[in-house]
Each structure stands twice: as structure tokens, then as C-alpha cells.
Design a protein around this motif. Structure first.
Motif, PDB file in Angstrom:
ATOM      1  N   LEU A   6      29.991  40.379   9.508  1.00 44.68           N
ATOM      2  CA  LEU A   6      30.172  39.362  10.403  1.00 44.68           C
ATOM      3  C   LEU A   6      31.745  39.298  10.912  1.00 44.68           C
ATOM      4  CD1 LEU A   6      28.003  36.645   8.626  1.00 44.68           C
ATOM      5  CD2 LEU A   6      27.268  38.407  10.552  1.00 44.68           C
ATOM      6  N   HIS A   7      31.847  39.007  12.145  1.00 41.48           N
ATOM      7  CA  HIS A   7      33.173  38.888  12.545  1.00 41.48           C
ATOM      8  C   HIS A   7      33.150  37.337  12.953  1.00 41.48           C
ATOM      9  CE1 HIS A   7      34.297  42.923  12.743  1.00 41.48           C
ATOM     10  NE2 HIS A   7      32.854  43.118  12.995  1.00 41.48           N
ATOM     11  N   ILE A   8      34.300  36.796  12.403  1.00 37.62           N
ATOM     12  CA  ILE A   8      34.324  35.174  12.405  1.00 37.62           C
ATOM     13  C   ILE A   8      35.859  34.686  13.274  1.00 37.62           C
ATOM     14  CG2 ILE A   8      34.384  32.898  11.115  1.00 37.62           C
ATOM     15  CD1 ILE A   8      31.734  34.657  10.694  1.00 37.62           C
ATOM     16  N   LYS A   9      35.601  33.901  14.410  1.00 37.17           N
ATOM     17  CA  LYS A   9      36.608  33.630  15.233  1.00 37.17           C
ATOM     18  C   LYS A   9      37.217  32.327  14.244  1.00 37.17           C
ATOM     19  CE  LYS A   9      37.731  32.129  19.706  1.00 37.17           C
ATOM     20  NZ  LYS A   9      36.748  31.988  21.227  1.00 37.17           N
ATOM     21  N   ASN A  10      38.563  32.226  14.580  1.00 32.31           N
ATOM     22  CA  ASN A  10      39.518  31.050  14.022  1.00 32.31           C
ATOM     23  C   ASN A  10      39.666  31.188  12.507  1.00 32.31           C
ATOM     24  OD1 ASN A  10      39.566  30.094  16.673  1.00 32.31           O
ATOM     25  ND2 ASN A  10      37.649  28.817  16.555  1.00 32.31           N
ATOM     26  N   MET A  11      39.422  32.151  11.839  1.00 37.67           N
ATOM     27  CA  MET A  11      39.973  32.418  10.569  1.00 37.67           C
ATOM     28  C   MET A  11      41.376  32.574  10.625  1.00 37.67           C
ATOM     29  SD  MET A  11      36.685  34.098   8.428  1.00 37.67           S
ATOM     30  CE  MET A  11      37.676  34.232   6.811  1.00 37.67           C
ATOM     31  N   VAL A  12      42.222  31.953  10.020  1.00 38.25           N
ATOM     32  CA  VAL A  12      43.692  32.013  10.154  1.00 38.25           C
ATOM     33  C   VAL A  12      44.605  31.966   8.995  1.00 38.25           C
ATOM     34  CG1 VAL A  12      43.681  31.441  12.605  1.00 38.25           C
ATOM     35  CG2 VAL A  12      44.345  29.774  11.173  1.00 38.25           C
ATOM     36  N   CYS A  13      44.041  31.872   7.826  1.00 38.75           N
ATOM     37  CA  CYS A  13      44.684  31.642   6.739  1.00 38.75           C
ATOM     38  C   CYS A  13      43.846  31.803   5.397  1.00 38.75           C
ATOM     39  CB  CYS A  13      45.503  30.105   6.829  1.00 38.75           C
ATOM     40  SG  CYS A  13      44.240  28.941   6.305  1.00 38.75           S
ATOM     41  N   ASP A  14      44.452  31.818   4.414  1.00 33.42           N
ATOM     42  CA  ASP A  14      43.882  31.912   3.126  1.00 33.42           C
ATOM     43  C   ASP A  14      42.851  30.596   2.612  1.00 33.42           C
ATOM     44  OD1 ASP A  14      45.013  34.281   2.175  1.00 33.42           O
ATOM     45  OD2 ASP A  14      46.701  33.292   1.238  1.00 33.42           O
ATOM     46  N   ARG A  15      43.302  29.604   3.323  1.00 33.91           N
ATOM     47  CA  ARG A  15      42.302  28.407   3.089  1.00 33.91           C
ATOM     48  C   ARG A  15      41.029  28.625   3.639  1.00 33.91           C
ATOM     49  NH1 ARG A  15      46.555  23.709   4.515  1.00 33.91           N
ATOM     50  NH2 ARG A  15      47.104  25.435   5.706  1.00 33.91           N
ATOM     51  N   CYS A  16      41.044  29.487   4.947  1.00 36.22           N
ATOM     52  CA  CYS A  16      39.816  29.651   5.868  1.00 36.22           C
ATOM     53  C   CYS A  16      39.149  30.665   4.903  1.00 36.22           C
ATOM     54  CB  CYS A  16      40.266  30.264   7.019  1.00 36.22           C
ATOM     55  SG  CYS A  16      41.410  29.263   8.397  1.00 36.22           S
ATOM     56  N   ILE A  17      39.595  31.552   4.328  1.00 35.94           N
ATOM     57  CA  ILE A  17      38.752  32.480   3.481  1.00 35.94           C
ATOM     58  C   ILE A  17      37.992  31.675   2.429  1.00 35.94           C
ATOM     59  CG2 ILE A  17      39.173  34.331   2.024  1.00 35.94           C
ATOM     60  CD1 ILE A  17      41.452  35.546   3.610  1.00 35.94           C
ATOM     61  N   LYS A  68      31.628  42.863  21.565  1.00 38.38           N
ATOM     62  CA  LYS A  68      32.469  43.623  21.354  1.00 38.38           C
ATOM     63  C   LYS A  68      33.771  43.483  21.700  1.00 38.38           C
ATOM     64  CE  LYS A  68      33.475  48.712  21.447  1.00 38.38           C
ATOM     65  NZ  LYS A  68      33.287  49.933  22.157  1.00 38.38           N
ATOM     66  N   ASN A  69      34.018  43.226  22.761  1.00 43.84           N
ATOM     67  CA  ASN A  69      35.687  42.796  23.297  1.00 43.84           C
ATOM     68  C   ASN A  69      36.138  41.514  22.501  1.00 43.84           C
ATOM     69  OD1 ASN A  69      35.389  44.823  25.003  1.00 43.84           O
ATOM     70  ND2 ASN A  69      35.104  43.769  26.878  1.00 43.84           N
ATOM     71  N   GLN A  70      35.297  40.480  22.255  1.00 45.52           N
ATOM     72  CA  GLN A  70      35.833  39.437  21.511  1.00 45.52           C
ATOM     73  C   GLN A  70      35.956  39.789  20.273  1.00 45.52           C
ATOM     74  OE1 GLN A  70      32.431  36.811  21.784  1.00 45.52           O
ATOM     75  NE2 GLN A  70      33.679  35.446  23.276  1.00 45.52           N
ATOM     76  N   ARG A  71      35.527  40.640  19.520  1.00 40.32           N
ATOM     77  CA  ARG A  71      35.606  41.308  18.263  1.00 40.32           C
ATOM     78  C   ARG A  71      37.101  42.031  18.057  1.00 40.32           C
ATOM     79  NH1 ARG A  71      30.420  42.880  17.891  1.00 40.32           N
ATOM     80  NH2 ARG A  71      31.059  45.362  18.040  1.00 40.32           N
ATOM     81  N   ILE A  72      37.305  42.737  19.137  1.00 39.59           N
ATOM     82  CA  ILE A  72      38.380  43.461  19.375  1.00 39.59           C
ATOM     83  C   ILE A  72      39.608  42.520  19.335  1.00 39.59           C
ATOM     84  CG2 ILE A  72      39.750  44.924  20.820  1.00 39.59           C
ATOM     85  CD1 ILE A  72      37.247  46.561  21.403  1.00 39.59           C
ATOM     86  N   VAL A  73      39.500  41.401  20.345  1.00 42.02           N
ATOM     87  CA  VAL A  73      40.528  40.367  20.491  1.00 42.02           C
ATOM     88  C   VAL A  73      40.904  40.013  19.256  1.00 42.02           C
ATOM     89  CG1 VAL A  73      41.219  38.376  21.591  1.00 42.02           C
ATOM     90  CG2 VAL A  73      40.128  40.367  22.945  1.00 42.02           C
ATOM     91  N   LYS A  74      39.701  39.489  18.723  1.00 40.85           N
ATOM     92  CA  LYS A  74      39.825  38.870  17.077  1.00 40.85           C
ATOM     93  C   LYS A  74      40.778  39.894  16.275  1.00 40.85           C
ATOM     94  CE  LYS A  74      37.180  39.558  14.044  1.00 40.85           C
ATOM     95  NZ  LYS A  74      38.065  40.199  12.919  1.00 40.85           N
ATOM     96  N   GLN A  75      40.309  41.063  16.172  1.00 45.09           N
ATOM     97  CA  GLN A  75      41.035  41.949  15.551  1.00 45.09           C
ATOM     98  C   GLN A  75      42.508  41.951  15.587  1.00 45.09           C
ATOM     99  OE1 GLN A  75      38.453  45.303  16.090  1.00 45.09           O
ATOM    100  NE2 GLN A  75      37.728  45.301  14.053  1.00 45.09           N
ATOM    101  N   ILE A  76      43.022  42.088  16.869  1.00 45.21           N
ATOM    102  CA  ILE A  76      44.309  42.084  17.448  1.00 45.21           C
ATOM    103  C   ILE A  76      45.078  40.949  16.752  1.00 45.21           C
ATOM    104  CG2 ILE A  76      45.700  41.992  19.785  1.00 45.21           C
ATOM    105  CD1 ILE A  76      43.648  43.693  21.116  1.00 45.21           C
ATOM    106  N   LYS A  77      44.370  39.651  17.097  1.00 42.24           N
ATOM    107  CA  LYS A  77      45.044  38.396  16.818  1.00 42.24           C
ATOM    108  C   LYS A  77      45.178  38.172  15.254  1.00 42.24           C
ATOM    109  CE  LYS A  77      43.308  35.220  20.407  1.00 42.24           C
ATOM    110  NZ  LYS A  77      42.677  34.002  20.543  1.00 42.24           N
ATOM    111  N   ALA A  78      44.431  39.145  14.377  1.00 41.68           N
ATOM    112  CA  ALA A  78      44.094  38.916  12.672  1.00 41.68           C
ATOM    113  C   ALA A  78      45.565  39.791  12.483  1.00 41.68           C
ATOM    114  CB  ALA A  78      42.842  39.354  12.539  1.00 41.68           C
ATOM    115  N   ILE A  79      45.530  40.911  13.165  1.00 40.08           N
ATOM    116  CA  ILE A  79      46.587  41.971  12.893  1.00 40.08           C
ATOM    117  C   ILE A  79      48.182  41.156  13.089  1.00 40.08           C
ATOM    118  CG2 ILE A  79      48.020  43.952  13.457  1.00 40.08           C
ATOM    119  CD1 ILE A  79      44.994  45.310  13.733  1.00 40.08           C
ATOM    120  N   ILE A  80      48.209  40.547  14.185  1.00 36.85           N
ATOM    121  CA  ILE A  80      49.472  40.049  14.698  1.00 36.85           C
ATOM    122  C   ILE A  80      49.830  38.917  13.715  1.00 36.85           C
ATOM    123  CG2 ILE A  80      50.654  38.680  16.543  1.00 36.85           C
ATOM    124  CD1 ILE A  80      49.213  40.491  18.286  1.00 36.85           C
TER     125      ILE A  80
END
Length: 188
Positions: A6-17, A68-80
Motif C-alpha cells: 500500500l502506498h500512503i500519502k502524507n507519511m513524513v516522519c517516524d511518528r507517522c510510521i 501510478k503517477n501519484q505513487r511516483i510523486v509520493k516516492q520522489i517526495k519521500a526520497i527528498i
């Protein structure tokens, strides 16, 4: 055994995990791994479980991404985000090379998807996140501007100051004395 990711939007930190882990545990959903923006489930879940998860995630500001495109954007954001907040920018590896290597797509393809989806370039997004990290480090008052510039991969303190002022309208020193509020990462 078949797994599901599952790909989840807005997970940005360890607390989110941790919050996602709590939701999965409360719903008795077995998972193998949780990282920023991704949950690897041990087995696929049914539509009722999916709907329950989506409702619980929504309460915390998370969202399951299916396109798919939203997943790619999410992956880009997570890497950055990871690179900036884990201070992996010191080596000054080119952003385009880094993203292409990790996502296995040509950078021009990634850039096009990101710009169409977000309405801004990947570089603009990275710069905005860097500014939020600079604000945080300025508030901690543990590093000099030169040390912050080095940590975040800026060529010099002067270049950091120029980029900071371009985005915020004030220099790092002015920001530090003004005590303006930082933006939350949810807005990114």
C-alpha cells in the motif's frame, strides 16, 4: 505467500510510521515492513479491511494512493524528505541522478510527472523543504549558517542565504530574530 504493498500519502516522519503501525495492529492486519509512504502487507486485504484502513488513515491525514503517477510523486517526495532530514545531502549527489537511480526512471519522465501533479518542479519542492529544515536548524541554534549550508548541500552560506530569502522574503538572521512560524510538512 503473496504480499500487497500500500502506498500512503502524507507519511513524513517516524511518528507517522508509528501511527500507521498502531492502526494496523488495532485492525489485526499483518504487515512485513512499514517505511515512509509504504506498507508491505503479509497478505492482501479485502475491500472491507481496505475501507476501514482508509477511514482510519484519513482521521490522521493519511491517504491510500492508488494512481501510478501519484505513487511516483509520493516516492520522489519521500526520497527528498529523507535526504534532507537524514542529512544525506553533504555528498552533493545530483538530485536528478539520485532520483533516477532510486526510482529507475529517466529524470525527465519523473520531472514531467511531478510538475503535472504538483504544479511545481522537483527542484522547487526540494528547495522549499530545505528552507523548512533551515528554519528548524536555526531554531535549534546549534549550527552556524555555514554548517547548515554544508549539512544541506549548499555550496556556501551566501548561496543558502540567497535561496532562503528568495523563498521566505527574509534572510536567515532576520528569520531567527523574527520568530516566524514554520510550515508543517503536511503542506508539502
Amino acid at each position: 505467500m503473496k504480499t500487497e504493498v500500500l502506498h500512503i500519502k502524507n507519511m513524513v516522519c517516524d511518528r507517522c510510521i508509528h501511527a500507521v503501525r498502531d492502526i494496523l495492529d488495532r485492525n489485526n492486519i499483518s504487515y512485513n515492513n512499514i517505511t515512509l509512504g509504504t506498507i508491505e502487507l503479509n497478505t492482501p486485504i479485502n475491500s472491507i479491511e481496505t475501507e476501514n484502513l482508509q477511514m482510519e488513515f484519513k482521521k490522521l491525514g493519511f491517504e491510500v494512493i492508488s494512481e501510478k503517477n501519484q505513487r511516483i510523486v509520493k516516492q520522489i517526495k519521500a526520497i527528498i524528505l529523507n535526504d534532507i532530514f537524514q542529512e544525506k545531502l553533504k555528498n552533493n549527489q545530483n538530485l536528478s541522478v539520485n532520483l533516477s537511480n532510486q526510482l529507475h526512471f529517466d529524470y525527465s519522465h519523473l520531472s514531467s510527472i511531478f510538475s503535472k501533479t504538483e504544479g511545481k518542479s522537483i527542484q522547487t519542492y526540494q528547495n522549499e523543504l530545505k528552507v523548512e529544515r533551515i528554519k528548524e536548524l536555526l531554531e535549534y541554534d546549534e549550527l552556524s549558517i555555514t554548517e547548515i549550508a554544508d549539512t544541506l548541500g549548499f555550496g556556501s552560506a551566501a548561496y543558502l542565504s540567497t535561496q532562503f530569502k528568495k523563498i521566505t522574503g527574509s534572510t536567515p538572521s532576520q528569520y531567527k530574530t523574527s520568530k516566524k512560524e514554520r510550515n508543517t510538512l503536511d503542506t508539502f
